[in-house]
Structures are given as C-alpha cells and as structure tokens.
Design an enzyme around this catalytic site. Structure first.
Site, PDB file in Angstrom:
ATOM      1  N   PRO A 134       0.851  -1.192   0.000  1.00 30.91           N
ATOM      2  CA  PRO A 134       0.000   0.000   0.000  1.00 30.91           C
ATOM      3  C   PRO A 134       0.882   1.236   0.000  1.00 30.91           C
ATOM      4  CG  PRO A 134       0.033  -1.018   2.198  1.00 30.91           C
ATOM      5  CD  PRO A 134       0.825  -1.911   1.287  1.00 30.91           C
ATOM      6  N   MET A 135       0.620   2.191  -0.890  1.00 30.50           N
ATOM      7  CA  MET A 135       1.440   3.408  -0.928  1.00 30.50           C
ATOM      8  C   MET A 135       0.553   4.618  -1.214  1.00 30.50           C
ATOM      9  SD  MET A 135       4.924   2.013  -2.760  1.00 30.50           S
ATOM     10  CE  MET A 135       4.153   0.857  -3.885  1.00 30.50           C
ATOM     11  N   GLN A 195      -6.593  -1.313   2.752  1.00 30.50           N
ATOM     12  CA  GLN A 195      -5.860  -1.009   3.979  1.00 30.50           C
ATOM     13  C   GLN A 195      -6.553   0.111   4.745  1.00 30.50           C
ATOM     14  OE1 GLN A 195      -2.083   1.184   4.499  1.00 30.50           O
ATOM     15  NE2 GLN A 195      -1.323  -0.682   5.468  1.00 30.50           N
ATOM     16  N   CYS A 234       2.643   3.117   9.646  1.00 19.39           N
ATOM     17  CA  CYS A 234       2.858   4.486   9.155  1.00 19.39           C
ATOM     18  C   CYS A 234       3.276   5.404  10.310  1.00 19.39           C
ATOM     19  CB  CYS A 234       1.575   5.011   8.500  1.00 19.39           C
ATOM     20  SG  CYS A 234       1.782   6.692   7.909  1.00 19.39           S
ATOM     21  N   ASN A 285       8.589  -7.367   4.194  1.00 19.36           N
ATOM     22  CA  ASN A 285       8.570  -6.144   3.371  1.00 19.36           C
ATOM     23  C   ASN A 285       9.754  -5.264   3.766  1.00 19.36           C
ATOM     24  OD1 ASN A 285       7.159  -3.017   3.866  1.00 19.36           O
ATOM     25  ND2 ASN A 285       7.356  -3.812   1.793  1.00 19.36           N
ATOM     26  N   GLY A 286      10.211  -4.484   2.798  1.00 17.74           N
ATOM     27  CA  GLY A 286      11.243  -3.483   3.065  1.00 17.74           C
ATOM     28  C   GLY A 286      12.505  -3.728   2.262  1.00 17.74           C
ATOM     29  N   GLY A 287      12.791  -2.820   1.335  1.00 21.17           N
ATOM     30  CA  GLY A 287      14.070  -2.864   0.613  1.00 21.17           C
ATOM     31  C   GLY A 287      14.226  -4.028  -0.344  1.00 21.17           C
ATOM     32  N   GLY A 323       7.378  -2.653  -2.482  1.00 18.31           N
ATOM     33  CA  GLY A 323       6.786  -1.321  -2.578  1.00 18.31           C
ATOM     34  C   GLY A 323       7.410  -0.503  -3.690  1.00 18.31           C
ATOM     35  N   ARG A 324       8.445   0.267  -3.328  1.00 17.62           N
ATOM     36  CA  ARG A 324       9.000   1.239  -4.273  1.00 17.62           C
ATOM     37  C   ARG A 324       9.530   0.603  -5.552  1.00 17.62           C
ATOM     38  NH1 ARG A 324      12.252   3.891   0.567  1.00 17.62           N
ATOM     39  NH2 ARG A 324      12.040   1.704   1.180  1.00 17.62           N
TER      40      ARG A 324
HETATM   41  C1  LIG Z   1       4.924   6.944  -1.374  1.00 17.98           C
HETATM   42  C2  LIG Z   1       4.740   5.915  -0.287  1.00 17.98           C
HETATM   43  C3  LIG Z   1       3.540   5.845   0.396  1.00 17.98           C
HETATM   44  C4  LIG Z   1       3.325   4.865   1.378  1.00 17.98           C
HETATM   45  N1  LIG Z   1       2.098   4.755   1.962  1.00 17.98           N
HETATM   46  C5  LIG Z   1       1.828   3.708   2.790  1.00 17.98           C
HETATM   47  C6  LIG Z   1       0.514   3.438   3.268  1.00 17.98           C
HETATM   48  O1  LIG Z   1      -0.454   4.110   2.916  1.00 17.98           O
HETATM   49  N2  LIG Z   1       0.347   2.380   4.119  1.00 17.98           N
HETATM   50  C7  LIG Z   1       1.386   1.584   4.502  1.00 17.98           C
HETATM   51  O2  LIG Z   1       1.189   0.616   5.257  1.00 17.98           O
HETATM   52  N3  LIG Z   1       2.636   1.807   4.058  1.00 17.98           N
HETATM   53  C8  LIG Z   1       2.872   2.829   3.199  1.00 17.98           C
HETATM   54  N4  LIG Z   1       4.125   3.000   2.682  1.00 17.98           N
HETATM   55  C9  LIG Z   1       5.187   2.051   3.064  1.00 17.98           C
HETATM   56  C10 LIG Z   1       5.224   0.873   2.086  1.00 17.98           C
HETATM   57  O3  LIG Z   1       4.019   0.138   2.114  1.00 17.98           O
HETATM   58  C11 LIG Z   1       6.407  -0.067   2.413  1.00 17.98           C
HETATM   59  O4  LIG Z   1       6.192  -0.597   3.702  1.00 17.98           O
HETATM   60  C12 LIG Z   1       7.744   0.649   2.385  1.00 17.98           C
HETATM   61  O5  LIG Z   1       7.877   1.479   1.232  1.00 17.98           O
HETATM   62  C13 LIG Z   1       8.903  -0.370   2.405  1.00 17.98           C
HETATM   63  O6  LIG Z   1       8.843  -1.236   1.297  1.00 17.98           O
HETATM   64  P1  LIG Z   1       9.788  -1.023  -0.003  1.00 17.98           P
HETATM   65  O7  LIG Z   1      11.190  -0.862   0.507  1.00 17.98           O
HETATM   66  O8  LIG Z   1       9.590  -2.252  -0.837  1.00 17.98           O
HETATM   67  O9  LIG Z   1       9.321   0.239  -0.669  1.00 17.98           O
HETATM   68  C14 LIG Z   1       4.358   3.969   1.710  1.00 17.98           C
HETATM   69  C15 LIG Z   1       5.572   4.043   1.007  1.00 17.98           C
HETATM   70  C16 LIG Z   1       5.766   4.983   0.002  1.00 17.98           C
HETATM   71  C17 LIG Z   1       7.069   5.014  -0.752  1.00 17.98           C
END
Ligand SMILES: Cc1cc2nc3c(=O)[nH]c(=O)nc-3n(C[C@H](O)[C@H](O)[C@H](O)COP(=O)(O)O)c2cc1C
Length: 339
Positions: A18-19, A71, A101, A212-214, A234-235
């Site tokens: 979720p982002m 979410q 968050c 999750n993460g990185g 995510g990203r």
């Molecule tokens: C632009 C952006 C918005 C995000 N919004 C949410 C959100 O609404 N809810 C949530 O649980 N995490 C949110 N996150 C965190 C991501 O879900 C994820 O946990 C985090 O980016 C780490 O994963 P990654 O390294 O694969 O990006 C957000 C991340 C980004 C970059």
C-alpha cells in the site's frame, strides 16, 4: 466425492505494498495488467474517511483489480469493524490494518506505527474486524518503534494479533522512529533486519508471515520465500513496474499476461479511453507508468514525452502511443534465468 483443491501459491506469496498517493485505482489497474497473481493493496484509508467521506471515490475499484486488499488506518475497534464490513461488502478480498505508518498526522489520530506500543488494543481491533467479516483480516507492522527491543516488542505484538485471529502479519523489517525522522526517512534510515522477521516466522509456523522493506528484485523476493510465506514489494514495483511482468512466471509458475512491457502499456489504452470519457485527466493514469522502461534505450524519451504532453488539456491516448514509439532496443534482462 468432494474434492478439496489446495492452491499451492496463495496470493500473499507476492504483493505490491500500500502506498499513499501512488497505489490508487489507476495504478492498480495497470499493475494488474502486468501480473494476474500479485495481491494488490489500496492506499491507506482512515476509518473517518470511509465512514464520512465520499465512499465511492475513496474505496471504489474495478473488478479487474482482484485480488485486492483494502488497507485501513484507525484504532477504534467499533469503527474498524464497521469499515471492514463496508470493505467486504464492497468486494475487497482482504482487510488490512496499518500499524506501520509513522507520520505526525497519523500519530495524532493514535494509529499507524505508534500502535506497536499498544498490542492489546491492536488485538481488540483485529478481533472486532474478524467478527465483522469473513474475508481475511491482516496487519501490516514494523519490527518495533523508538527504543523498543524488536526481539521482545514484535513477539508481544505478534502474540496479541495472532490470538485475536489475524490471518496474516506483514512486517516491514525495520523500526520506525516516531520523533525526529520524516516518513520518508523512516523508509530508509532505520536498518533492515530480515533475520528478525525470519525468526518470527519460525516461532509462528501456522501464521502466514509476509516480509517487506528494501526488496529490490524478484531474485531477492524468491530468496526470502525460503524463510517466509510471502514478499511485499513497494517502491521497486512502483518505480520500475516492468518487474511485475516477471511475477507470474517466476513466483507462481504461470505465463506472464503479456510478452513485453510495451504490450501491457498498449492494453492500458481501453482503460484510458474509458476514464477520459468520465473526465479523468490522462496524466492521472500515465504518471504511474513513467518507469515502465527504466534502464532500456528510449526510456528517458518515453518518460519525458509523457511528463510533458499528458498534462496538457485534452491529451488523449495518442500521447501514450507516441511515447511508446520512442522506446526501442533491448528489453530488460529477466531477474532470474528461466524459471
Ligand atoms: C509513497 C509511499 C507511500 C506509502 N504509503 C503507505 C501506506 O499508505 N500504508 C502503509 O502501510 N505503508 C505505506 N508506505 C510504506 C510501504 O508500504 C512499504 O512498507 C515501504 O515502502 C517499504 O517497502 P519497499 O522498501 O519495498 O518500498 C508507503 C511508502 C511509500 C514510498
């Protein structure tokens, strides 16, 4: 004789995180063109918004987006139960609670990552949501916050949500620092600790645990699957969506929906035309595909063409067609040699 069909690869094996501002319905529609199997998540929607806001705009979706999880952000068990029920009735396949968050706005509302310090309350929230819906109820959390010891804090937290009946725990494998770091810094600065998530899974063999993460490639995703039940990206998925085209073949053993990212982009055109007819601006859709060719010849020209022309009043699908004509040459090397 009844035959029980066991699906060897449940949807949570790979999900797109979720982002906020990113995973809106246009983004998800596009991601679904790239992978039939990944589980997709909405942006976080607060219980207040679901209960009092323009519901169709906030949580409406296209049936094509399934499997799809909603979410929620909140900490009031009654409000979360009501929103979970609304989500399930709207057709979501899973309801997820945000305990990750770290933004100030969220802390003021006493939800998000600060709930890592209130495992009993999160347990009450999960139990209330579980009682309200039949679809899975899941929680997305951190390994801890601030001065917490992740070994102890995550164990207590997981114990509370597992006892409350949570169907799955998604763990962003780093702490959140609630004071002193921005939400953006909180996604990069606290160090990743994948080992902590692996140990959590080992301690809860029956609770599906998603890491999750990185996680930056499907190769990395595949190696995590040796230790946990699923991977959430995510990203990397958003910024380089071409990676999603490999999800079905590499992680689910099924053919990719399209032979190339360009074919998937062409398949987006009917969605674009439908949405433009309802007053949506082209850039609201094409902003999610800017990274589709990142790393291959013509990618910059593709991106620049869309960024310049899709924002113009009256811009239509022809802008995407012209941008696609600028991309040529070799496509990305697959993450993993033939599955
Ligand atoms: C632009 C952006 C918005 C995000 N919004 C949410 C959100 O609404 N809810 C949530 O649980 N995490 C949110 N996150 C965190 C991501 O879900 C994820 O946990 C985090 O980016 C780490 O994963 P990654 O390294 O694969 O990006 C957000 C991340 C980004 C970059």
């Amino acid at each position: 004789m009844t035959r029980i069909q066991v699906k060897p690869n449940p949807p949570h094996r790979f999900s797109v995180a979720p982002m906020m501002e990113w995973t809106d319905r246009h983004c998800r529609f596009f991601h679904r063109l790239l992978t039939r199997r990944a589980l997709l998540y909405t942006e976080m929607v607060t219980t207040g918004a679901v209960l009092h806001g323009k519901r169709k705009d906030l949580i409406g979706f296209d049936p094509f987006e399934h499997p799809l999880a909603l979410q929620l952000g909140g900490s009031d068990p009654g409000a979360l139960a009501a929103c979970a029920q609304i989500g399930a009735e709207t057709g979501y396949d899973e309801i997820n609670l945000n305990v990750g968050c770290p933004s100030d706005r969220v802390q003021e509302g006493r939800f998000g990552a600060c709930l890592m310090a209130e495992p009993a309350l999160v347990g009450e929230c999960v139990a209330a949501m579980k009682a309200a819906v039949k679809v899975p109820v899941t929680v997305k959390c951190r390994i801890g916050i601030d001065e917490q010891d992740p070994e102890e804090a995550l164990a207590i937290f997981a114990d509370s949500v597992a006892r409350a009946g949570a169907d799955q725990l998604i763990v962003h494998a780093r702490k959140a620092w609630l004071k002193g770091l921005s939400p953006r810094e909180n996604r990069d600065v606290p160090p990743l600790d994948y080992g902590r998530v692996y140990r959590l899974k080992a301690a809860y063999p029956d609770l599906p645990v998603v890491i999750n993460g990185g996680i930056a490639s499907l190769e990395a995703a595949a190696s995590h699957l040796d230790h946990v039940d699923g991977v959430m990206m995510g990203r990397a998925a958003y910024q380089e969506p071409w990676r999603l085209l490999e999800v079905d073949p590499l992680l689910f053993g099924e053919p990719a929906p399209f032979a190339s990212p360009a074919d998937a982009a062409v398949a987006l055109i009917p969605h674009i035309e439908r949405e433009l007819a309802h007053g949506v601006r082209l850039a609201a859709i094409t902003r999610h595909i800017l990274g589709l060719f990142r790393g291959v010849p013509g990618a910059r020209a593709f991106r620049r063409h869309l960024a310049t022309h899709a924002v113009k009043p009256g811009a239509g699908a022809e802008v995407l067609v012209a941008a696609l004509a600028l991309v040529g040459g070799r496509m990305h090397e697959p993450d993993i040699a033939a599955a």
